[in-house]
Design an enzyme around this catalytic site. Structure first.
Site, PDB file in Angstrom:
ATOM      1  N   ARG A  18       0.477  -0.714  13.616  1.00 31.63           N
ATOM      2  CA  ARG A  18       0.542  -2.197  13.600  1.00 31.63           C
ATOM      3  C   ARG A  18      -0.524  -2.489  14.725  1.00 31.63           C
ATOM      4  O   ARG A  18      -0.884  -1.748  15.447  1.00 31.63           O
ATOM      5  CB  ARG A  18       1.547  -2.801  14.150  1.00 31.63           C
ATOM      6  CG  ARG A  18       2.801  -2.680  13.091  1.00 31.63           C
ATOM      7  CD  ARG A  18       2.927  -3.872  12.084  1.00 31.63           C
ATOM      8  NE  ARG A  18       2.728  -5.191  12.790  1.00 31.63           N
ATOM      9  CZ  ARG A  18       3.201  -6.087  13.411  1.00 31.63           C
ATOM     10  NH1 ARG A  18       4.715  -5.522  13.874  1.00 31.63           N
ATOM     11  NH2 ARG A  18       3.083  -7.148  13.911  1.00 31.63           N
ATOM     12  N   ARG A  47       0.785  -1.024  -0.025  1.00 32.27           N
ATOM     13  CA  ARG A  47       0.064   0.060  -0.025  1.00 32.27           C
ATOM     14  C   ARG A  47       0.905   1.305  -0.060  1.00 32.27           C
ATOM     15  O   ARG A  47       0.597   2.140  -0.812  1.00 32.27           O
ATOM     16  CB  ARG A  47      -0.857  -0.125   1.315  1.00 32.27           C
ATOM     17  CG  ARG A  47      -1.950  -1.008   1.086  1.00 32.27           C
ATOM     18  CD  ARG A  47      -2.852  -0.919   2.268  1.00 32.27           C
ATOM     19  NE  ARG A  47      -3.823  -2.269   2.142  1.00 32.27           N
ATOM     20  CZ  ARG A  47      -4.174  -3.264   3.110  1.00 32.27           C
ATOM     21  NH1 ARG A  47      -3.609  -3.152   4.190  1.00 32.27           N
ATOM     22  NH2 ARG A  47      -5.304  -4.037   2.809  1.00 32.27           N
ATOM     23  N   CYS A  97       4.720 -10.980   3.017  1.00 36.90           N
ATOM     24  CA  CYS A  97       4.000  -9.968   3.434  1.00 36.90           C
ATOM     25  C   CYS A  97       4.726  -8.635   3.355  1.00 36.90           C
ATOM     26  O   CYS A  97       4.433  -7.574   3.315  1.00 36.90           O
ATOM     27  CB  CYS A  97       3.855 -10.112   5.069  1.00 36.90           C
ATOM     28  SG  CYS A  97       2.752 -11.202   5.594  1.00 36.90           S
TER      29      CYS A  97
END
Length: 311
Positions: free
Chosen positions: A146, A129, A241
């Site tokens: 987070r 993103r 990730c």
């Protein structure tokens, strides 16, 4: 038949997913119980995922319990699953996919990516993103955030950022639709592989009769075709990730359309390619897309990303 033990992380969203799987099993006449397990990704919240290490950050502890039989299946967000599982494990089912797009969530009005005159700080923990924002909206600033969804919202409301950039699926499942201020385009923000679906993982030692019953109760065949294509693409790029790769498969006239690519960390380079193929061979289509992306310059981008993340 004994109860099926479902392993899950303990966040509200993870529990929603586990209860969803439990309901699917119950509808098929199967009893189950939920076992909550902490993962490294849940425990370490002050370090970015790319610094922790992207492989197994949300899955390792669940896999440990799959292996020793304390749980029968583990339930994950499909987008959190590493592309190449250890040989002892397999994904046996994917639940029906929710809408896969990203959204902006905020308590403020008038939030939009498209107004370069208004300074905007977005909270996200996703390198995909961040890199996509740098490519399409370089005036936007981002901050690492987070934690579970409720923690992120609290941090936003305390002033850390103006809005959060999140997957629609999680926002919808937690009932925060009224806070969505913008639905982002799938043309620009192609999602992470698997986004919107729940993956069910097991050890290959799981009793075959139990496995078949779980698959019958939980697996959405069409979603499975799409995610197998996406995951084959991710596997060939060795994405995790922390690597800003993306892919989204959809069905059109009985075939799979697979669109995906990679974007450099600074947003300067973005490769996006679309391929089409038979539903019966989704892995081949994913590998085909990966090879085209690599040949179009993706290999060099991938090398640069990994060198910077490991620096």
């Amino acid at each position: 038949m004994r109860k099926i033990k479902i392993g899950t992380r303990g966040s509200k969203l993870a529990l929603w997913q586990a209860y969803h799987v439990q309901d699917l099993l119950k509808n098929a006449g199967l009893e189950s119980e939920i076992v909550i397990i902490d993962t490294k990704g849940d425990q370490i919240l002050d370090v970015s995922i790319s610094k922790i290490g992207s492989k197994g950050v949300f899955t390792q502890e669940l896999e440990d319990q799959l292996l020793d039989g304390r749980i029968d299946i583990a339930v994950h967000s499909a987008k959190d699953m590493q592309s190449d599982l250890p040989e002892e494990f397999e994904i046996i089912a994917f639940t029906k996919r929710e809408k896969a797009h990203d959204v902006l969530l905020s308590s403020q009005k008038g939030i939009s990516l498209k107004n370069p005159e208004k300074p905007l700080v977005l909270g996200t923990s996703s390198t995909r993103r961040v890199a996509t924002l740098k490519h399409f909206y370089p005036h936007i600033k981002t901050v690492e955030v987070r934690g579970n969804l409720q923690t992120r919202i609290r941090k936003m409301e305390e002033g850390l950022c103006d809005a959060l950039l999140l997957a629609y699926a999680g926002v919808h499942r937690m009932g925060y639709d009224d806070r969505i201020v913008e639905n982002l385009s799938l043309e620009e923000f192609i999602p992470a592989v698997g986004q919107g679906s729940v993956a069910i993982e097991s050890s290959n030692k799981l009793d075959s009769a139990i496995r078949e019953q779980i698959v019958e109760a939980c697996n959405d065949l069409n979603t499975s075709y799409m995610l197998r294509a996406e995951r084959a693409y991710l596997r060939m790029l060795e994405g995790g990730c922390s690597i800003p790769v993306f892919a989204l498969a959809s069905e059109k006239e009985g075939k799979i359309q697979l669109k995906g690519g990679i974007v450099s960390l600074d947003g300067q380079q973005r490769i996006c390619i679309e391929v089409e193929g038979k539903k019966e061979d989704p892995e081949k289509l994913g590998e085909q897309l990966a090879q085209q992306v690599l040949d179009a310059g993706g290999k060099e981008i991938l090398v640069d990303i990994k060198s910077k993340l490991n620096a």
